[in-house]
Design a protein around this motif. Sequence first.
Motif, PDB file in Angstrom:
ATOM      1  N   THR A 155       0.842  -1.196   0.000  1.00  0.00           N
ATOM      2  CA  THR A 155       0.000   0.000   0.000  1.00  0.00           C
ATOM      3  C   THR A 155       0.875   1.243   0.000  1.00  0.00           C
ATOM      4  N   ILE A 156       0.576   2.200  -0.864  1.00  0.00           N
ATOM      5  CA  ILE A 156       1.335   3.441  -0.923  1.00  0.00           C
ATOM      6  C   ILE A 156       1.065   4.260   0.343  1.00  0.00           C
ATOM      7  N   ALA A 157       2.121   4.814   0.909  1.00  0.00           N
ATOM      8  CA  ALA A 157       2.002   5.619   2.129  1.00  0.00           C
ATOM      9  C   ALA A 157       1.040   6.775   1.906  1.00  0.00           C
ATOM     10  N   SER A 158       0.238   7.075   2.905  1.00  0.00           N
ATOM     11  CA  SER A 158      -0.826   8.077   2.767  1.00  0.00           C
ATOM     12  C   SER A 158      -0.292   9.441   2.364  1.00  0.00           C
ATOM     13  N   TYR A 159       0.905   9.810   2.832  1.00  0.00           N
ATOM     14  CA  TYR A 159       1.441  11.141   2.536  1.00  0.00           C
ATOM     15  C   TYR A 159       1.912  11.282   1.086  1.00  0.00           C
TER      16      TYR A 159
END
Length: 334
Positions: free
Chosen positions: A278-282
């Motif tokens: 999952t790509i980091a939220s930031y």
Amino acid sequence: MSIIIENSGLFSSFHDFGRHGYEHNGVIPSGALDSLSHEIANRLVANDKNEATLEMTHKMPTIRFTEPTLIALAGGNFKAETQTMKVFPYKLYLMKKDDVLKFEETNRTSRVYLAVGGGFNLEEWLGSTSTDFNVKLGGFEGRQLQNGDEIEMKRLYSERHQKLFENLAESRQTDWGVDGYALSFNYMSDVFHVIKNKGSEDFKENVLQRFTTHNYKVTSKANRMGMVLEGEKVKAYYDDMPAHQSVKRGTIQVKRDGTPIILLNDHYTLGSYPQIGTIASYHLTKLAQKPTGSKLKFQFIDIETAEKNLIKYSNWLNQLFHGIEYRMQLEMLK
């Protein structure tokens, strides 16, 4: 009391931060893909950050204003103008009656957000005015905009709005805004941090390593549901996989042919493809501004590193928003 869409562009629709907490009922989150640009535009016109903005994608619409209107545009790589002036991103402008806003896109134009002072009068559903295209609710008639649409404005003007109307009556624009260079911290890099999830265990370590050593390209098969990437195929196991797995914004799935897909805001609530991470939220706002042809590179990081980076990102956001508020307070003293 409205804006008129003279030409709708490619894919224009209204969004706020989305509706959350209903995914277990099959309701997609929706919301602005680039939530940072959405919030900057709202703050520049003295709106609450939760007011909906008009999200415009790749090919921009042509918009006529039927009365004086405070506006701000946020997002990258475009030129805009009215009959009498050029309009730049990250600044506050006053449109006059019958001003027509037109855009000149570049091959790097991705998403642009338009905020109007006082907000748009839109349909709310489950606490959000974001457009849900699946059920055709929220936003403007639950759909993307079409030629000739007329969208009413709320005209709920605060004291700040009234002061801005007064200050900009002659100049039509502020002498301040957000410096585009200040935003390079968030948008410039092509590297995306990926956090492993339970699905990452379904991939051999050498496959994960190869995934990070190759560049991928955003294809034209990219929309609000997700991005299909072009590049090195990823070998995934499909045997004995659960029929349905939970997914979220930023989940990277792998199709049977080895093609990676990054899920975005309008993703389905359950998925059956293997998940590499999952790509980091930031990094999701940066992802939203990558147009077709952009190169992406992925880097796996652990949870502890991701949390430290999120703190840095949050501190940077606070500085950015405090800067806007400081300039707004100075504007109120004029």
